[in-house]
Design a protein around this motif. Structure first.
Motif, PDB file in Angstrom:
ATOM      1  N   ILE A   5     -11.765  11.624  -0.235  1.00  0.00           N
ATOM      2  CA  ILE A   5     -11.242  10.256  -0.141  1.00  0.00           C
ATOM      3  C   ILE A   5     -11.802   9.597   1.112  1.00  0.00           C
ATOM      4  O   ILE A   5     -11.729  10.152   2.203  1.00  0.00           O
ATOM      5  N   TYR A   6     -12.357   8.405   0.929  1.00  0.00           N
ATOM      6  CA  TYR A   6     -12.835   7.594   2.058  1.00  0.00           C
ATOM      7  C   TYR A   6     -12.085   6.271   2.065  1.00  0.00           C
ATOM      8  O   TYR A   6     -11.942   5.631   1.019  1.00  0.00           O
ATOM      9  N   TYR A   7     -11.606   5.873   3.230  1.00  0.00           N
ATOM     10  CA  TYR A   7     -10.963   4.573   3.408  1.00  0.00           C
ATOM     11  C   TYR A   7     -11.998   3.596   3.946  1.00  0.00           C
ATOM     12  O   TYR A   7     -12.613   3.866   4.982  1.00  0.00           O
ATOM     13  N   THR A   8     -12.189   2.482   3.282  1.00  0.00           N
ATOM     14  CA  THR A   8     -13.039   1.440   3.850  1.00  0.00           C
ATOM     15  C   THR A   8     -12.244   0.747   4.955  1.00  0.00           C
ATOM     16  O   THR A   8     -11.005   0.827   4.987  1.00  0.00           O
ATOM     17  N   PRO A   9     -12.919   0.064   5.863  1.00  0.00           N
ATOM     18  CA  PRO A   9     -12.176  -0.686   6.893  1.00  0.00           C
ATOM     19  C   PRO A   9     -11.181  -1.676   6.274  1.00  0.00           C
ATOM     20  O   PRO A   9     -10.071  -1.849   6.774  1.00  0.00           O
ATOM     21  N   ARG A  10     -11.581  -2.298   5.173  1.00  0.00           N
ATOM     22  CA  ARG A  10     -10.682  -3.256   4.514  1.00  0.00           C
ATOM     23  C   ARG A  10      -9.453  -2.553   3.933  1.00  0.00           C
ATOM     24  O   ARG A  10      -8.348  -3.095   3.951  1.00  0.00           O
ATOM     25  N   ALA A  11      -9.638  -1.343   3.420  1.00  0.00           N
ATOM     26  CA  ALA A  11      -8.495  -0.587   2.887  1.00  0.00           C
ATOM     27  C   ALA A  11      -7.509  -0.266   4.002  1.00  0.00           C
ATOM     28  O   ALA A  11      -6.297  -0.407   3.832  1.00  0.00           O
ATOM     29  N   LYS A  12      -8.026   0.161   5.147  1.00  0.00           N
ATOM     30  CA  LYS A  12      -7.144   0.459   6.287  1.00  0.00           C
ATOM     31  C   LYS A  12      -6.395  -0.794   6.731  1.00  0.00           C
ATOM     32  O   LYS A  12      -5.191  -0.757   6.989  1.00  0.00           O
ATOM     33  N   GLU A  13      -7.125  -1.895   6.791  1.00  0.00           N
ATOM     34  CA  GLU A  13      -6.527  -3.165   7.229  1.00  0.00           C
ATOM     35  C   GLU A  13      -5.444  -3.639   6.260  1.00  0.00           C
ATOM     36  O   GLU A  13      -4.354  -4.031   6.676  1.00  0.00           O
ATOM     37  N   THR A  14      -5.733  -3.590   4.961  1.00  0.00           N
ATOM     38  CA  THR A  14      -4.756  -4.077   3.990  1.00  0.00           C
ATOM     39  C   THR A  14      -3.572  -3.121   3.848  1.00  0.00           C
ATOM     40  O   THR A  14      -2.453  -3.570   3.604  1.00  0.00           O
ATOM     41  N   LEU A  15      -3.797  -1.816   4.013  1.00  0.00           N
ATOM     42  CA  LEU A  15      -2.681  -0.866   4.001  1.00  0.00           C
ATOM     43  C   LEU A  15      -1.758  -1.135   5.179  1.00  0.00           C
ATOM     44  O   LEU A  15      -0.528  -1.188   5.012  1.00  0.00           O
ATOM     45  N   ASP A  16      -2.325  -1.336   6.360  1.00  0.00           N
ATOM     46  CA  ASP A  16      -1.512  -1.665   7.540  1.00  0.00           C
ATOM     47  C   ASP A  16      -0.756  -2.972   7.342  1.00  0.00           C
ATOM     48  O   ASP A  16       0.412  -3.091   7.715  1.00  0.00           O
ATOM     49  N   SER A  17      -1.418  -3.943   6.738  1.00  0.00           N
ATOM     50  CA  SER A  17      -0.790  -5.236   6.497  1.00  0.00           C
ATOM     51  C   SER A  17       0.410  -5.113   5.564  1.00  0.00           C
ATOM     52  O   SER A  17       1.485  -5.673   5.824  1.00  0.00           O
ATOM     53  N   VAL A  18       0.250  -4.371   4.473  1.00  0.00           N
ATOM     54  CA  VAL A  18       1.358  -4.170   3.527  1.00  0.00           C
ATOM     55  C   VAL A  18       2.493  -3.408   4.205  1.00  0.00           C
ATOM     56  O   VAL A  18       3.668  -3.775   4.083  1.00  0.00           O
ATOM     57  N   TYR A  19       2.137  -2.349   4.934  1.00  0.00           N
ATOM     58  CA  TYR A  19       3.156  -1.562   5.638  1.00  0.00           C
ATOM     59  C   TYR A  19       3.941  -2.444   6.612  1.00  0.00           C
ATOM     60  O   TYR A  19       5.174  -2.414   6.640  1.00  0.00           O
ATOM     61  N   ASN A  20       3.231  -3.241   7.407  1.00  0.00           N
ATOM     62  CA  ASN A  20       3.893  -4.107   8.390  1.00  0.00           C
ATOM     63  C   ASN A  20       4.768  -5.159   7.723  1.00  0.00           C
ATOM     64  O   ASN A  20       5.852  -5.478   8.214  1.00  0.00           O
ATOM     65  N   PHE A  21       4.309  -5.699   6.602  1.00  0.00           N
ATOM     66  CA  PHE A  21       5.108  -6.680   5.873  1.00  0.00           C
ATOM     67  C   PHE A  21       6.415  -6.046   5.388  1.00  0.00           C
ATOM     68  O   PHE A  21       7.494  -6.606   5.569  1.00  0.00           O
ATOM     69  N   ILE A  22       6.321  -4.862   4.778  1.00  0.00           N
ATOM     70  CA  ILE A  22       7.522  -4.177   4.285  1.00  0.00           C
ATOM     71  C   ILE A  22       8.440  -3.828   5.454  1.00  0.00           C
ATOM     72  O   ILE A  22       9.662  -3.997   5.363  1.00  0.00           O
ATOM     73  N   ASN A  23       7.870  -3.367   6.543  1.00  0.00           N
ATOM     74  CA  ASN A  23       8.651  -3.015   7.728  1.00  0.00           C
ATOM     75  C   ASN A  23       9.415  -4.226   8.264  1.00  0.00           C
ATOM     76  O   ASN A  23      10.598  -4.129   8.600  1.00  0.00           O
ATOM     77  N   THR A  24       8.758  -5.370   8.327  1.00  0.00           N
ATOM     78  CA  THR A  24       9.382  -6.592   8.835  1.00  0.00           C
ATOM     79  C   THR A  24      10.485  -7.092   7.907  1.00  0.00           C
ATOM     80  O   THR A  24      11.564  -7.463   8.350  1.00  0.00           O
ATOM     81  N   LYS A  25      10.179  -7.110   6.596  1.00  0.00           N
ATOM     82  CA  LYS A  25      11.122  -7.677   5.622  1.00  0.00           C
ATOM     83  C   LYS A  25      12.256  -6.725   5.245  1.00  0.00           C
ATOM     84  O   LYS A  25      13.389  -7.169   5.041  1.00  0.00           O
ATOM     85  N   PHE A  26      11.961  -5.427   5.129  1.00  0.00           N
ATOM     86  CA  PHE A  26      12.927  -4.499   4.552  1.00  0.00           C
ATOM     87  C   PHE A  26      13.274  -3.304   5.438  1.00  0.00           C
ATOM     88  O   PHE A  26      14.115  -2.496   5.058  1.00  0.00           O
ATOM     89  N   GLY A  27      12.592  -3.173   6.564  1.00  0.00           N
ATOM     90  CA  GLY A  27      12.925  -2.108   7.502  1.00  0.00           C
ATOM     91  C   GLY A  27      11.981  -0.914   7.435  1.00  0.00           C
ATOM     92  O   GLY A  27      11.209  -0.746   6.490  1.00  0.00           O
ATOM     93  N   THR A  28      12.089  -0.090   8.466  1.00  0.00           N
ATOM     94  CA  THR A  28      11.209   1.064   8.614  1.00  0.00           C
ATOM     95  C   THR A  28      11.381   2.074   7.488  1.00  0.00           C
ATOM     96  O   THR A  28      10.402   2.657   7.016  1.00  0.00           O
ATOM     97  N   ASN A  29      12.597   2.278   7.045  1.00  0.00           N
ATOM     98  CA  ASN A  29      12.849   3.241   5.976  1.00  0.00           C
ATOM     99  C   ASN A  29      12.069   2.879   4.712  1.00  0.00           C
ATOM    100  O   ASN A  29      11.411   3.732   4.109  1.00  0.00           O
ATOM    101  N   SER A  30      12.124   1.608   4.315  1.00  0.00           N
ATOM    102  CA  SER A  30      11.396   1.159   3.123  1.00  0.00           C
ATOM    103  C   SER A  30       9.889   1.254   3.327  1.00  0.00           C
ATOM    104  O   SER A  30       9.152   1.643   2.417  1.00  0.00           O
TER     105      SER A  30
END
Length: 97
Positions: A5-30
């Motif tokens: 498995i290889y992560y492109t830079p864009r994959a890392k960026e968008t994964l972090d973005s989704v994670y941060n969005f969920i963290n902000t809206k629904f909390g760390t557990n989610s």
């Protein structure tokens, strides 16, 4: 036999973005639950790279469903899987073409 498995830079960026969005809206557990689910799906893709449907514009690019709201676009080669980006399913992915 698992593919590499290889992560492109864009994959890392968008994964972090989704994670941060969920963290902000629904909390760390989610957000942590999302990260675990994404990791499990990626592990499955390494074992069974053709388990998800191909995109209409490229048969080697596939769309894996992570959750109802998030998909993963990835490219399959003979020896590896390249994670391209994570996508919010509420958008039209074919606008990227």
């Amino acid at each position: 036999m698992s593919l590499i498995i290889y992560y492109t830079p864009r994959a890392k960026e968008t994964l972090d973005s989704v994670y941060n969005f969920i963290n902000t809206k629904f909390g760390t557990n989610s957000a942590d639950k999302f990260a675990l689910k994404a990791e499990k799906i990626i592990d499955l893709i390494a074992e069974y790279p053709y388990m998800f449907k191909a995109t209409p514009f490229d048969k080697n690019v596939r769309i894996g469903l992570i959750s109802k709201q998030t998909s993963l676009f990835y490219r399959v080669t003979a020896t590896s899987v390249h994670l391209l980006f994570f996508w919010d399913n509420r958008q039209d992915p074919f606008l990227l073409q």
